[in-house]
Design an enzyme around this catalytic site. Sequence first.
Site, mmCIF file in Angstrom:
data_model
loop_
_atom_site.group_PDB
_atom_site.id
_atom_site.type_symbol
_atom_site.label_atom_id
_atom_site.label_comp_id
_atom_site.label_asym_id
_atom_site.label_seq_id
_atom_site.Cartn_x
_atom_site.Cartn_y
_atom_site.Cartn_z
ATOM 1 N N HIS A 1 0.645 -1.141 0.022
ATOM 2 C CA HIS A 1 -0.059 -0.066 0.130
ATOM 3 C C HIS A 1 0.829 1.229 0.071
ATOM 4 C CE1 HIS A 1 -3.566 2.429 0.681
ATOM 5 N NE2 HIS A 1 -2.699 3.208 1.712
ATOM 6 N N GLU B 1 -10.614 -6.012 7.001
ATOM 7 C CA GLU B 1 -10.489 -4.557 6.785
ATOM 8 C C GLU B 1 -9.691 -3.858 5.672
ATOM 9 O OE1 GLU B 1 -10.918 -0.757 9.775
ATOM 10 O OE2 GLU B 1 -10.421 -2.536 10.660
HETATM 11 C C1 GRF Z 1 1.393 0.589 -5.970
HETATM 12 O O1 GRF Z 1 1.462 2.156 -5.572
HETATM 13 C C2 GRF Z 1 0.857 -0.193 -5.021
HETATM 14 O O2 GRF Z 1 1.434 0.420 -3.945
HETATM 15 C C3 GRF Z 1 -0.500 0.136 -4.993
HETATM 16 O O3 GRF Z 1 -0.831 0.131 -6.261
HETATM 17 C C4 GRF Z 1 0.245 0.573 -7.179
HETATM 18 C C5 GRF Z 1 0.551 -0.605 -8.096
HETATM 19 O O4 GRF Z 1 1.520 -0.308 -8.984
HETATM 20 N N1 GRF Z 1 -1.324 -0.904 -4.366
HETATM 21 P P1 GRF Z 1 2.066 -1.387 -9.899
HETATM 22 O O5 GRF Z 1 0.902 -1.582 -10.815
HETATM 23 O O6 GRF Z 1 2.835 -2.087 -9.299
HETATM 24 O O7 GRF Z 1 3.085 -0.491 -11.029
#
Ligand code: GRF
Length: 205
Positions: free
Chosen positions: A102, A136
């Site tokens: 995240h 969650e």
């Molecule tokens: C990343 O910023 C990740 O943290 C979030 O979605 C984005 C995905 O980017 N969950 P990618 O597809 O891995 O380039």
Amino acid sequence: MSVAILISGRGSNLRALVEAGLPIAAVISNQASAAGLAYARARQLSTAVVAHTAYPSRDAFDDALAAEIDRFRPRLVALAGFMRILTPAFVRRYEGRLLNIHPSLLPAFPGLHTHARALGAGVKVHGATVHFVTPELDHGPIVIQAAVPVRPGDDEDALAARVLAQEHRIYPQAVRWFLDDRLVHEAGRVRVAEPGARQLLFADA
Ligand code: GRF
């Protein structure tokens, strides 16, 4: 001993996991057009598409997704930019072997638009988190975090790029720890059973 990676788009975290030499069982996307799928195919990885639009409900989609995942018998399921909210039943099915990345220092800024919200809040430090998934959204035991400075004059893209570079460091690390059986759950927290392991990285770049 391998990992199923779930994506919806660009796939840069997928790429970081592949380039780290981790054993990938399959790359599965809910979007047939995901750029990450094309990358995975070019790398001769097993791929699958489970289009959420083809299912009448979240439950039906999650059942189909789980069936596809289980076909590859992965040890770990890694969400890497997978833009669907998962049902509690799905999360329970993979409890303890489902990771997410995240783009914020959780528990700050769960949900979407994290970089814009961080800028709006005026925080001076931002970052990314790898955590085990619980029902969650964007909660769950934290495995590793990377912190980056928010600089005067940053816009959303500049900040996102600074964070993304760190995502590409911490996700492979977290997955490697998991596959090496180094992650120990203690009272809802995660410890790494490895001398010198660092669960917080600071990046001043
Ligand atoms: C990343 O910023 C990740 O943290 C979030 O979605 C984005 C995905 O980017 N969950 P990618 O597809 O891995 O380039």
